[in-house]
Design a protein around this motif. Sequence first.
Motif, PDB file in Angstrom:
ATOM      1  N   ASP A 118     -25.183  52.001   1.669  1.00  0.00           N
ATOM      2  CA  ASP A 118     -26.125  50.912   1.451  1.00  0.00           C
ATOM      3  C   ASP A 118     -26.055  50.433  -0.005  1.00  0.00           C
ATOM      4  O   ASP A 118     -25.747  51.221  -0.908  1.00  0.00           O
ATOM      5  CB  ASP A 118     -27.554  51.368   1.746  1.00  0.00           C
ATOM      6  N   PRO A 119     -26.353  49.157  -0.259  1.00  0.00           N
ATOM      7  CA  PRO A 119     -26.342  48.654  -1.633  1.00  0.00           C
ATOM      8  C   PRO A 119     -27.216  49.458  -2.573  1.00  0.00           C
ATOM      9  O   PRO A 119     -26.860  49.659  -3.742  1.00  0.00           O
ATOM     10  CB  PRO A 119     -26.832  47.215  -1.480  1.00  0.00           C
ATOM     11  N   SER A 120     -28.374  49.928  -2.091  1.00  0.00           N
ATOM     12  CA  SER A 120     -29.269  50.687  -2.962  1.00  0.00           C
ATOM     13  C   SER A 120     -28.628  51.996  -3.406  1.00  0.00           C
ATOM     14  O   SER A 120     -28.773  52.413  -4.563  1.00  0.00           O
ATOM     15  CB  SER A 120     -30.589  50.969  -2.249  1.00  0.00           C
ATOM     16  N   THR A 121     -27.906  52.651  -2.499  1.00  0.00           N
ATOM     17  CA  THR A 121     -27.217  53.890  -2.859  1.00  0.00           C
ATOM     18  C   THR A 121     -26.104  53.612  -3.862  1.00  0.00           C
ATOM     19  O   THR A 121     -25.939  54.338  -4.852  1.00  0.00           O
ATOM     20  CB  THR A 121     -26.629  54.562  -1.604  1.00  0.00           C
ATOM     21  N   LEU A 122     -25.355  52.562  -3.622  1.00  0.00           N
ATOM     22  CA  LEU A 122     -24.278  52.198  -4.545  1.00  0.00           C
ATOM     23  C   LEU A 122     -24.831  51.834  -5.920  1.00  0.00           C
ATOM     24  O   LEU A 122     -24.227  52.154  -6.946  1.00  0.00           O
ATOM     25  CB  LEU A 122     -23.461  51.045  -3.973  1.00  0.00           C
ATOM     26  N   ARG A 123     -25.983  51.180  -5.954  1.00  0.00           N
ATOM     27  CA  ARG A 123     -26.574  50.828  -7.247  1.00  0.00           C
ATOM     28  C   ARG A 123     -27.001  52.085  -7.994  1.00  0.00           C
ATOM     29  O   ARG A 123     -26.850  52.170  -9.229  1.00  0.00           O
ATOM     30  CB  ARG A 123     -27.764  49.897  -7.041  1.00  0.00           C
ATOM     31  N   GLU A 124     -27.533  53.081  -7.276  1.00  0.00           N
ATOM     32  CA  GLU A 124     -27.890  54.345  -7.914  1.00  0.00           C
ATOM     33  C   GLU A 124     -26.657  55.011  -8.511  1.00  0.00           C
ATOM     34  O   GLU A 124     -26.705  55.581  -9.609  1.00  0.00           O
ATOM     35  CB  GLU A 124     -28.554  55.274  -6.897  1.00  0.00           C
TER      36      GLU A 124
END
Length: 228
Positions: A190-196
Amino acid sequence: MQIEIYSDVVCPWCWIGEQRLLKALDGFAEPVTLTWRAFQLDPSAESGPLVEWLGRRYGGESNVRRMFTQVTEVGKGEGLTMNFDRAINANTFDAHRLIWWAGQHGEQRPMVEALHRAHFTDGLDIGDRAVLAAVAAGLGHDEQQMRTLLDSTDGVAEVQGELAMARELDITGVPMFVFAGKYGISGAQDPSTLREVLDEVHRREGKAPLTVLPTPRGAVCDDDSCTI
């Protein structure tokens, strides 16, 4: 920050994962360079209807169509159109040569996008050099120059080197994202995981071997199957 994307053009989760990475990069403060690296799910692949080919491996075409249902819906959520009934199984080595060439003459992303779309949406045989040259021409490149490139040995050694590097890094499924040459995360996260991950890599310093960061299991394709 450099992000290397080990990917195969015929991997649906690679296309999805790349779109999610672009979303994760939206608003990221540090400049980022994206570099696509070659990976082949099936180096021995030959051209033919994808559903028929996979049906012989997975117990029939009806099973294969069920496998494609979810990935098609996930793709829609990312704005992608995947017409698996039209897709042609193909050897992607020459497609990777075009992606390598694009990196030597500008940006790789438009070429990658065009090749994904040609395979998944338009049902084109991206194992055919004439088709590849036409896809590149659609991006404004000279079609005859592209055909001459593909009929030469340009990019062969470089793509073979990238495939060897993937083996050295023990990459068995794609997409695999390698951040700053040190940290790896696999799957269409997910984008949120990649951003983390982006924020964590940004904070870290020093040199280290490739480290697979702890993240939820993401959907990947390997040389046996695509998983969700």
